[in-house]
Design an enzyme around this catalytic site. Structure first.
Site, PDB file in Angstrom:
ATOM      1  N   ARG A 171       0.973  10.251   1.188  1.00  0.00           N
ATOM      2  CA  ARG A 171       1.461  11.160   2.215  1.00  0.00           C
ATOM      3  C   ARG A 171       2.717  11.904   1.749  1.00  0.00           C
ATOM      4  O   ARG A 171       3.099  12.914   2.585  1.00  0.00           O
ATOM      5  CB  ARG A 171       1.893  10.394   3.555  1.00  0.00           C
ATOM      6  CG  ARG A 171       0.653   9.623   4.292  1.00  0.00           C
ATOM      7  CD  ARG A 171       1.167   8.931   5.339  1.00  0.00           C
ATOM      8  NE  ARG A 171       0.068   8.009   5.792  1.00  0.00           N
ATOM      9  CZ  ARG A 171       0.319   7.077   6.902  1.00  0.00           C
ATOM     10  NH1 ARG A 171       1.249   7.212   7.669  1.00  0.00           N
ATOM     11  NH2 ARG A 171      -0.727   6.238   7.074  1.00  0.00           N
ATOM     12  N   LYS A 225     -10.696  -1.332   6.591  1.00  0.00           N
ATOM     13  CA  LYS A 225      -9.418  -1.193   7.456  1.00  0.00           C
ATOM     14  C   LYS A 225      -9.812  -0.844   8.873  1.00  0.00           C
ATOM     15  O   LYS A 225     -10.956  -0.154   9.185  1.00  0.00           O
ATOM     16  CB  LYS A 225      -8.702   0.028   6.677  1.00  0.00           C
ATOM     17  CG  LYS A 225      -7.571   0.605   7.684  1.00  0.00           C
ATOM     18  CD  LYS A 225      -6.553   1.587   6.862  1.00  0.00           C
ATOM     19  CE  LYS A 225      -5.862   2.435   7.723  1.00  0.00           C
ATOM     20  NZ  LYS A 225      -4.584   2.583   7.073  1.00  0.00           N
ATOM     21  N   GLU A 273       0.889  -1.155  -0.150  1.00  0.00           N
ATOM     22  CA  GLU A 273      -0.092   0.144   0.024  1.00  0.00           C
ATOM     23  C   GLU A 273       0.787   1.268   0.042  1.00  0.00           C
ATOM     24  O   GLU A 273       1.508   1.481   1.066  1.00  0.00           O
ATOM     25  CB  GLU A 273      -0.852  -0.063   1.324  1.00  0.00           C
ATOM     26  CG  GLU A 273      -1.666   1.360   1.333  1.00  0.00           C
ATOM     27  CD  GLU A 273      -2.376   1.116   2.968  1.00  0.00           C
ATOM     28  OE1 GLU A 273      -2.629   0.203   3.313  1.00  0.00           O
ATOM     29  OE2 GLU A 273      -2.444   2.546   3.611  1.00  0.00           O
TER      30      GLU A 273
HETATM   31  C1  3PG Z   1      -1.290   3.028   8.608  1.00  0.00           C
HETATM   32  O1  3PG Z   1      -1.549   4.033   7.710  1.00  0.00           O
HETATM   33  O2  3PG Z   1      -1.850   2.073   8.122  1.00  0.00           O
HETATM   34  C2  3PG Z   1      -0.292   3.107   9.424  1.00  0.00           C
HETATM   35  O3  3PG Z   1       0.396   4.499   9.372  1.00  0.00           O
HETATM   36  C3  3PG Z   1       0.720   1.894   9.427  1.00  0.00           C
HETATM   37  O4  3PG Z   1       0.891   1.852  10.932  1.00  0.00           O
HETATM   38  P1  3PG Z   1       2.377   1.584  11.402  1.00  0.00           P
HETATM   39  O5  3PG Z   1       3.314   2.371  10.936  1.00  0.00           O
HETATM   40  O6  3PG Z   1       2.190   1.802  12.956  1.00  0.00           O
HETATM   41  O7  3PG Z   1       2.613   0.085  10.920  1.00  0.00           O
END
Ligand code: 3PG
Length: 221
Positions: A49, A132, A45
């Site tokens: 950002r 999600k 994914e």
């Molecule tokens: C996301 O957008 O799914 C998260 O930022 C991923 O989270 P993590 O960096 O804690 O794995």
């Protein structure tokens, strides 16, 4: 016959782990996808950002056998840009009906974030069967997913946010979990430094962990 988005659900389910990528330079994207593939992870994914996100999606979409999706998709216009770049699934931090609708119009799997029963109910009303769950650790993790699953038994979840090597097994052992999203195998600094061998090692370690955790009912016959 399965729809394109059902096929993507199958691929995400088989992958079990979806790396959540923040990338600063689209020129690193192909090497990153190859590094993940070498470690046994054939999906990612790519978040929007950074401004490199769309270019990175386009580069990864060229790699045969690799499933690329977009994250941090906040508007229908974002959906169009991701679809045009070759994204096959659309992840958002929250639930926005206009993003879901545009994803469906473009034939893409929508995985909006939900955090409450109200949002889950709204997602179900939009016809979704996968969401999600974000930010998973801050919302109570698997215990909250189990509680939310009770009134929505057909719904499956992709938790992300705080998923790591210590808790991934708990999530993946539960039947309502489609896959987990996480960034631990794709540190932004390693991508920026071009340290792709290290990413292959992290991906391989993550996949070995997932294989060792595989519950009996998920083992192939
Ligand atoms: C996301 O957008 O799914 C998260 O930022 C991923 O989270 P993590 O960096 O804690 O794995």
């Amino acid at each position: 016959m399965s729809t394109p988005s059902e096929l993507v659900v199958d691929r995400i389910e088989r992958a079990r782990l979806v790396p959540v990528v923040v990338i600063d330079d689209a020129n690193h994207a192909l090497a990153l996808a190859e590094a993940l593939s070498a470690g046994g992870i054939r999906c990612a994914e790519i978040t929007l950002r950074t401004s490199a996100g769309i270019g990175a999606i386009a580069a990864m979409a060229e790699l045969d056998g690799f499933t690329v999706g977009a994250g941090t998709v906040l508007s229908p216009e974002d959906v169009d840009a991701c679809a045009d770049a070759g994204a096959e699934f659309i992840v958002s931090p929250g639930l926005d009906a206009s993003v879901v609708a545009r994803s469906q119009q473009r034939g893409l799997l929508a995985l909006p974030g939900i955090a409450t029963a109200t949002e889950l109910q709204a997602a179900a009303r939009l016809g979704l069967r996968e969401v999600k769950f974000f930010p998973a650790d801050r919302l109570g993790g698997l215990g909250t997913i189990i509680a939310l699953s009770a009134p929505f038994p057909g719904m499956r979840f992709m938790p992300s946010g705080g998923v790591n090597v210590d808790n991934v097994g708990d999530y993946l052992a539960h039947p309502s979990i489609l896959a987990v999203g996480g960034s631990w195998m794709v540190p932004r600094s390693m991508i920026a430094a071009g340290d792709f061998d290290a990413i292959t090692h992290l991906a391989a370690d993550a996949m070995a962990l997932v294989a060792s955790l595989q519950s009996p009912e998920r083992q192939p016959a």
